[in-house]
Design a protein around this motif. Structure first.
Motif, PDB file in Angstrom:
ATOM      1  N   ILE A  26     -15.016  -9.058  -0.452  1.00 12.37           N
ATOM      2  CA  ILE A  26     -14.238  -7.810  -0.546  1.00 12.37           C
ATOM      3  C   ILE A  26     -15.029  -6.742  -1.279  1.00 12.37           C
ATOM      4  O   ILE A  26     -15.115  -5.596  -0.830  1.00 12.37           O
ATOM      5  N   ILE A  27     -15.635  -7.105  -2.403  1.00 15.96           N
ATOM      6  CA  ILE A  27     -16.426  -6.121  -3.150  1.00 15.96           C
ATOM      7  C   ILE A  27     -17.671  -5.722  -2.366  1.00 15.96           C
ATOM      8  O   ILE A  27     -18.038  -4.545  -2.320  1.00 15.96           O
ATOM      9  N   TRP A  30      -7.718  -3.804  -0.712  1.00 10.26           N
ATOM     10  CA  TRP A  30      -8.868  -4.475  -1.295  1.00 10.26           C
ATOM     11  C   TRP A  30      -8.904  -4.487  -2.819  1.00 10.26           C
ATOM     12  O   TRP A  30      -9.162  -5.523  -3.414  1.00 10.26           O
ATOM     13  N   ASP A  31      -8.690  -3.355  -3.472  1.00  7.10           N
ATOM     14  CA  ASP A  31      -8.824  -3.318  -4.928  1.00  7.10           C
ATOM     15  C   ASP A  31      -7.809  -4.231  -5.609  1.00  7.10           C
ATOM     16  O   ASP A  31      -8.150  -5.024  -6.481  1.00  7.10           O
ATOM     17  N   ARG A  32      -6.562  -4.115  -5.215  1.00  9.65           N
ATOM     18  CA  ARG A  32      -5.526  -4.948  -5.832  1.00  9.65           C
ATOM     19  C   ARG A  32      -5.696  -6.419  -5.445  1.00  9.65           C
ATOM     20  O   ARG A  32      -5.452  -7.311  -6.253  1.00  9.65           O
ATOM     21  N   ASP A  62       0.838  -1.194   0.000  1.00 15.89           N
ATOM     22  CA  ASP A  62       0.000   0.000   0.000  1.00 15.89           C
ATOM     23  C   ASP A  62       0.880   1.253   0.000  1.00 15.89           C
ATOM     24  O   ASP A  62       2.107   1.165   0.003  1.00 15.89           O
ATOM     25  N   TYR A  71      -8.557  -7.900  -4.793  1.00 15.21           N
ATOM     26  CA  TYR A  71      -9.681  -8.399  -5.580  1.00 15.21           C
ATOM     27  C   TYR A  71      -9.203  -8.832  -6.970  1.00 15.21           C
ATOM     28  O   TYR A  71      -9.519  -9.932  -7.434  1.00 15.21           O
ATOM     29  N   ALA A  72      -8.432  -7.982  -7.630  1.00 14.65           N
ATOM     30  CA  ALA A  72      -7.916  -8.312  -8.959  1.00 14.65           C
ATOM     31  C   ALA A  72      -7.027  -9.549  -8.908  1.00 14.65           C
ATOM     32  O   ALA A  72      -7.128 -10.440  -9.759  1.00 14.65           O
ATOM     33  N   CYS A 128      -9.047 -12.749  -8.564  1.00  8.48           N
ATOM     34  CA  CYS A 128      -9.686 -13.181  -9.813  1.00  8.48           C
ATOM     35  C   CYS A 128      -8.737 -14.079 -10.605  1.00  8.48           C
ATOM     36  O   CYS A 128      -9.155 -15.097 -11.158  1.00  8.48           O
ATOM     37  N   ARG A 148     -16.610  -3.262   0.246  1.00  7.31           N
ATOM     38  CA  ARG A 148     -16.300  -1.960  -0.356  1.00  7.31           C
ATOM     39  C   ARG A 148     -17.582  -1.186  -0.656  1.00  7.31           C
ATOM     40  O   ARG A 148     -17.650   0.022  -0.435  1.00  7.31           O
ATOM     41  N   CYS A 176     -13.343 -13.163  -2.399  1.00  8.14           N
ATOM     42  CA  CYS A 176     -13.348 -12.222  -3.521  1.00  8.14           C
ATOM     43  C   CYS A 176     -14.666 -11.438  -3.551  1.00  8.14           C
ATOM     44  O   CYS A 176     -14.675 -10.213  -3.640  1.00  8.14           O
TER      45      CYS A 176
END
Length: 134
Positions: free
Chosen positions: A56-57, A108-110, A10, A112-113, A116, A60, A53
């Motif tokens: 997390i979304i 979270w964003d990274r 981060d 999540y990616a 996937c 958010r 996964c």
């Protein structure tokens, strides 16, 4: 190709290591915090990684409101919850009372990616393992 290891950092230098390890029945997803001495590891199977996964979304999108916990059963059972203590985080706790592993919001964003991609690898490893069993 495996193990597959990625680190997420981060803006403040905190690090989260996510790896996928092949095993006889498929794959495991391992979470480490190499920047924190003595911090526990967390391990999920493909099912748990998929639920995380989505969670997390959902977390958010729920902020600043609460979110109900999610529970994953099986050999790598876990409970996911949205924690609002000193930092907002998704907390993972082994269903049988293991150590808590926090995933702070800046990851979270990274994450999540990355999940996937990891989930696709885990599915393929599980498919290959099933082919060897038959």
């Amino acid at each position: 190709m495996f193990p597959r290891i990625r680190e997420i950092t981060d803006a403040f230098g905190a690090r989260l290591r996510v790896s996928i390890e092949a095993q006889p029945t498929g794959a495991l997803v391992v979470f480490d915090r190499p920047d924190r001495t003595g911090y526990p590891r967390a391990v999920l199977d493909g099912y748990g990684a998929e639920v995380l996964c989505g969670y997390i979304i959902a977390a958010r999108l729920a902020l600043p409101n609460a979110l109900p916990d999610e529970i994953v059963d099986g050999p790598f059972a876990a409970r996911f919850s949205l924690a609002f203590e000193d930092k907002v985080a998704v907390a993972m706790v082994g269903k049988r009372g293991g150590d808590r592993f926090d995933l702070p919001a800046p990851f979270w964003d990274r994450l999540y990616a990355e999940l996937c991609v990891i989930i696709a690898h885990a599915r393929e490893l599980t498919r290959r393992a099933a082919g060897r069993v038959h």
